[in-house]
Design a protein around this motif. Structure first.
Motif, PDB file in Angstrom:
ATOM      1  N   LEU A  21      29.733  57.542  59.543  1.00 48.52           N
ATOM      2  CA  LEU A  21      29.305  57.602  60.940  1.00 48.52           C
ATOM      3  C   LEU A  21      30.352  56.976  61.860  1.00 48.52           C
ATOM      4  O   LEU A  21      30.568  57.446  62.982  1.00 48.52           O
ATOM      5  N   ALA A  22      30.996  55.937  61.387  1.00 47.86           N
ATOM      6  CA  ALA A  22      32.063  55.301  62.169  1.00 47.86           C
ATOM      7  C   ALA A  22      33.228  56.263  62.358  1.00 47.86           C
ATOM      8  O   ALA A  22      33.792  56.360  63.457  1.00 47.86           O
ATOM      9  N   LEU A  23      33.583  56.974  61.298  1.00 51.71           N
ATOM     10  CA  LEU A  23      34.666  57.962  61.415  1.00 51.71           C
ATOM     11  C   LEU A  23      34.296  59.069  62.396  1.00 51.71           C
ATOM     12  O   LEU A  23      35.134  59.505  63.201  1.00 51.71           O
ATOM     13  N   LEU A  24      33.055  59.501  62.360  1.00 53.67           N
ATOM     14  CA  LEU A  24      32.585  60.507  63.314  1.00 53.67           C
ATOM     15  C   LEU A  24      32.639  59.959  64.739  1.00 53.67           C
ATOM     16  O   LEU A  24      33.065  60.655  65.666  1.00 53.67           O
ATOM     17  N   ALA A  25      32.234  58.709  64.921  1.00 57.11           N
ATOM     18  CA  ALA A  25      32.286  58.089  66.246  1.00 57.11           C
ATOM     19  C   ALA A  25      33.720  58.015  66.760  1.00 57.11           C
ATOM     20  O   ALA A  25      33.976  58.281  67.942  1.00 57.11           O
ATOM     21  N   ILE A  26      34.656  57.664  65.885  1.00 51.74           N
ATOM     22  CA  ILE A  26      36.069  57.624  66.291  1.00 51.74           C
ATOM     23  C   ILE A  26      36.519  59.008  66.751  1.00 51.74           C
ATOM     24  O   ILE A  26      37.158  59.144  67.806  1.00 51.74           O
ATOM     25  N   LEU A  27      36.176  60.024  65.980  1.00 52.93           N
ATOM     26  CA  LEU A  27      36.571  61.391  66.325  1.00 52.93           C
ATOM     27  C   LEU A  27      35.988  61.810  67.673  1.00 52.93           C
ATOM     28  O   LEU A  27      36.706  62.345  68.532  1.00 52.93           O
ATOM     29  N   LEU A  28      34.707  61.556  67.880  1.00 50.48           N
ATOM     30  CA  LEU A  28      34.067  61.952  69.139  1.00 50.48           C
ATOM     31  C   LEU A  28      34.630  61.181  70.330  1.00 50.48           C
ATOM     32  O   LEU A  28      34.880  61.769  71.393  1.00 50.48           O
ATOM     33  N   LEU A  29      34.829  59.883  70.174  1.00 48.62           N
ATOM     34  CA  LEU A  29      35.428  59.096  71.254  1.00 48.62           C
ATOM     35  C   LEU A  29      36.857  59.560  71.554  1.00 48.62           C
ATOM     36  O   LEU A  29      37.256  59.661  72.717  1.00 48.62           O
ATOM     37  N   HIS A  32      36.733  62.837  73.493  1.00 51.24           N
ATOM     38  CA  HIS A  32      36.308  62.587  74.868  1.00 51.24           C
ATOM     39  C   HIS A  32      37.429  61.949  75.689  1.00 51.24           C
ATOM     40  O   HIS A  32      37.710  62.365  76.813  1.00 51.24           O
ATOM     41  N   ARG A  33      38.080  60.949  75.118  1.00 51.94           N
ATOM     42  CA  ARG A  33      39.152  60.255  75.845  1.00 51.94           C
ATOM     43  C   ARG A  33      40.381  61.138  76.014  1.00 51.94           C
ATOM     44  O   ARG A  33      41.069  61.050  77.027  1.00 51.94           O
ATOM     45  N   ALA A  34      40.667  61.968  75.025  1.00 50.43           N
ATOM     46  CA  ALA A  34      41.817  62.874  75.133  1.00 50.43           C
ATOM     47  C   ALA A  34      41.591  63.880  76.261  1.00 50.43           C
ATOM     48  O   ALA A  34      42.514  64.167  77.036  1.00 50.43           O
ATOM     49  N   ARG A  35      40.362  64.387  76.366  1.00 54.67           N
ATOM     50  CA  ARG A  35      40.042  65.319  77.462  1.00 54.67           C
ATOM     51  C   ARG A  35      40.149  64.628  78.821  1.00 54.67           C
ATOM     52  O   ARG A  35      40.516  65.253  79.809  1.00 54.67           O
ATOM     53  N   ALA A  36      39.817  63.342  78.853  1.00 54.42           N
ATOM     54  CA  ALA A  36      39.885  62.579  80.106  1.00 54.42           C
ATOM     55  C   ALA A  36      41.299  62.067  80.372  1.00 54.42           C
ATOM     56  O   ALA A  36      41.509  61.304  81.306  1.00 54.42           O
ATOM     57  N   ARG A  37      42.233  62.441  79.513  1.00 51.76           N
ATOM     58  CA  ARG A  37      43.646  62.064  79.633  1.00 51.76           C
ATOM     59  C   ARG A  37      43.860  60.550  79.577  1.00 51.76           C
ATOM     60  O   ARG A  37      44.654  59.988  80.326  1.00 51.76           O
ATOM     61  N   HIS A  38      43.127  59.911  78.701  1.00 48.19           N
ATOM     62  CA  HIS A  38      43.316  58.476  78.467  1.00 48.19           C
ATOM     63  C   HIS A  38      44.712  58.276  77.877  1.00 48.19           C
ATOM     64  O   HIS A  38      45.152  59.074  77.046  1.00 48.19           O
ATOM     65  N   PRO A  39      45.432  57.224  78.259  1.00 49.49           N
ATOM     66  CA  PRO A  39      46.803  57.040  77.771  1.00 49.49           C
ATOM     67  C   PRO A  39      46.921  56.764  76.270  1.00 49.49           C
ATOM     68  O   PRO A  39      47.964  57.042  75.681  1.00 49.49           O
ATOM     69  N   ALA A  40      45.897  56.243  75.641  1.00 49.19           N
ATOM     70  CA  ALA A  40      45.955  55.952  74.196  1.00 49.19           C
ATOM     71  C   ALA A  40      44.591  56.233  73.569  1.00 49.19           C
ATOM     72  O   ALA A  40      43.909  55.312  73.113  1.00 49.19           O
ATOM     73  N   PRO A  41      44.192  57.491  73.522  1.00 45.21           N
ATOM     74  CA  PRO A  41      42.818  57.785  73.100  1.00 45.21           C
ATOM     75  C   PRO A  41      42.506  57.411  71.650  1.00 45.21           C
ATOM     76  O   PRO A  41      41.428  56.901  71.367  1.00 45.21           O
ATOM     77  N   LEU A  42      43.430  57.625  70.747  1.00 43.31           N
ATOM     78  CA  LEU A  42      43.154  57.330  69.338  1.00 43.31           C
ATOM     79  C   LEU A  42      43.122  55.829  69.082  1.00 43.31           C
ATOM     80  O   LEU A  42      42.197  55.312  68.447  1.00 43.31           O
ATOM     81  N   ARG A  43      44.129  55.125  69.587  1.00 46.86           N
ATOM     82  CA  ARG A  43      44.202  53.682  69.368  1.00 46.86           C
ATOM     83  C   ARG A  43      42.958  52.972  69.910  1.00 46.86           C
ATOM     84  O   ARG A  43      42.352  52.125  69.242  1.00 46.86           O
ATOM     85  N   VAL A  44      42.549  53.313  71.110  1.00 51.48           N
ATOM     86  CA  VAL A  44      41.404  52.655  71.733  1.00 51.48           C
ATOM     87  C   VAL A  44      40.103  53.050  71.019  1.00 51.48           C
ATOM     88  O   VAL A  44      39.219  52.210  70.828  1.00 51.48           O
ATOM     89  N   SER A  45      39.995  54.280  70.590  1.00 48.89           N
ATOM     90  CA  SER A  45      38.792  54.721  69.871  1.00 48.89           C
ATOM     91  C   SER A  45      38.661  54.002  68.539  1.00 48.89           C
ATOM     92  O   SER A  45      37.568  53.547  68.167  1.00 48.89           O
ATOM     93  N   ILE A  46      39.753  53.892  67.813  1.00 49.88           N
ATOM     94  CA  ILE A  46      39.732  53.161  66.538  1.00 49.88           C
ATOM     95  C   ILE A  46      39.373  51.694  66.783  1.00 49.88           C
ATOM     96  O   ILE A  46      38.565  51.106  66.053  1.00 49.88           O
ATOM     97  N   ALA A  47      39.957  51.106  67.808  1.00 55.18           N
ATOM     98  CA  ALA A  47      39.687  49.699  68.099  1.00 55.18           C
ATOM     99  C   ALA A  47      38.223  49.477  68.483  1.00 55.18           C
ATOM    100  O   ALA A  47      37.575  48.553  67.985  1.00 55.18           O
ATOM    101  N   ASP A  48      37.679  50.326  69.347  1.00 55.51           N
ATOM    102  CA  ASP A  48      36.286  50.175  69.775  1.00 55.51           C
ATOM    103  C   ASP A  48      35.325  50.257  68.591  1.00 55.51           C
ATOM    104  O   ASP A  48      34.457  49.403  68.419  1.00 55.51           O
ATOM    105  N   VAL A  49      35.484  51.292  67.793  1.00 45.27           N
ATOM    106  CA  VAL A  49      34.584  51.474  66.650  1.00 45.27           C
ATOM    107  C   VAL A  49      34.842  50.393  65.601  1.00 45.27           C
ATOM    108  O   VAL A  49      33.904  49.850  65.013  1.00 45.27           O
TER     109      VAL A  49
END
Length: 180
Positions: A21-29, A32-49
């Motif tokens: 579920l954590a891996l799924l949450a990382i993927l979904l975040l 979402h962040r990549a579509r919103a053009r976040h400057p570091a979508p993967l790094r921040v998603s991994i960190a949050d989860v």
């Protein structure tokens, strides 16, 4: 150690099942962040989860009611000194467990946010959350001993793990300029 498994085996099992579920949450975040053009979508998603998944089991354990000695220890290092005469496995569980409570927070908070890329800030956040947990233990009357030594160990663990991940976030710290 058998007693530790008896007490916390369900937390370990639940944490293991939560990983997909954590891996799924990382993927979904990330999406979402990549579509919103976040400057570091993967790094921040991994960190949050990672912060949530790495901290939640420890908080679950800490806030589980117990039939142990309840009370408050406000004298720094007094409880740690008392622990010196305990069996090694009790020391390992007490000290090691407290060092790991906010390890994920300490390791990933600076990775997630440039504002948190200072050890003092990591320590302040970890200490604040640790105090909150100790106050909850006491006010909820969980049959647990709330101690300033737990706050010190929790905070120390967060700082140690921030140092472990320093190479991942130190290059993002802006260089200090010398005033002219």
């Amino acid at each position: 150690m058998a007693r530790t498994w008896e007490l916390w085996g369900n937390v370990i099992i639940a944490g293991t099942f939560a990983l997909p579920l954590a891996l799924l949450a990382i993927l979904l975040l990330f999406r979402h962040r990549a579509r919103a053009r976040h400057p570091a979508p993967l790094r921040v998603s991994i960190a949050d989860v990672g912060i949530a998944v790495g901290t939640a089991p420890w908080i679950w354990m800490i806030l589980t009611p117990s039939d142990g000695a309840a009370g408050v220890g406000l004298v720094p290092f007094a409880d740690l000194t008392d622990l010196l005469g305990a069996p090694w496995d009790a020391v390992l569980v007490q000290v090691g467990g407290n060092l790991l409570v906010f390890a994920a927070l300490g390791a990933l908070l600076p990775v997630r946010s440039r504002r948190m890329s200072r050890l003092g800030r990591v320590a302040a956040v970890a200490a604040a959350f640790s105090v909150l947990v100790e106050v909850l233990q006491y006010t909820l009357r969980l049959g647990r001993f709330s101690s300033v030594d737990d706050v010190l160990l929790n905070t120390t663990g967060a700082v140690i793990f921030a140092l472990v991940t320093r190479r991942w976030w130190a290059d993002r710290i802006p260089a200090r300029t010398v005033p002219r």
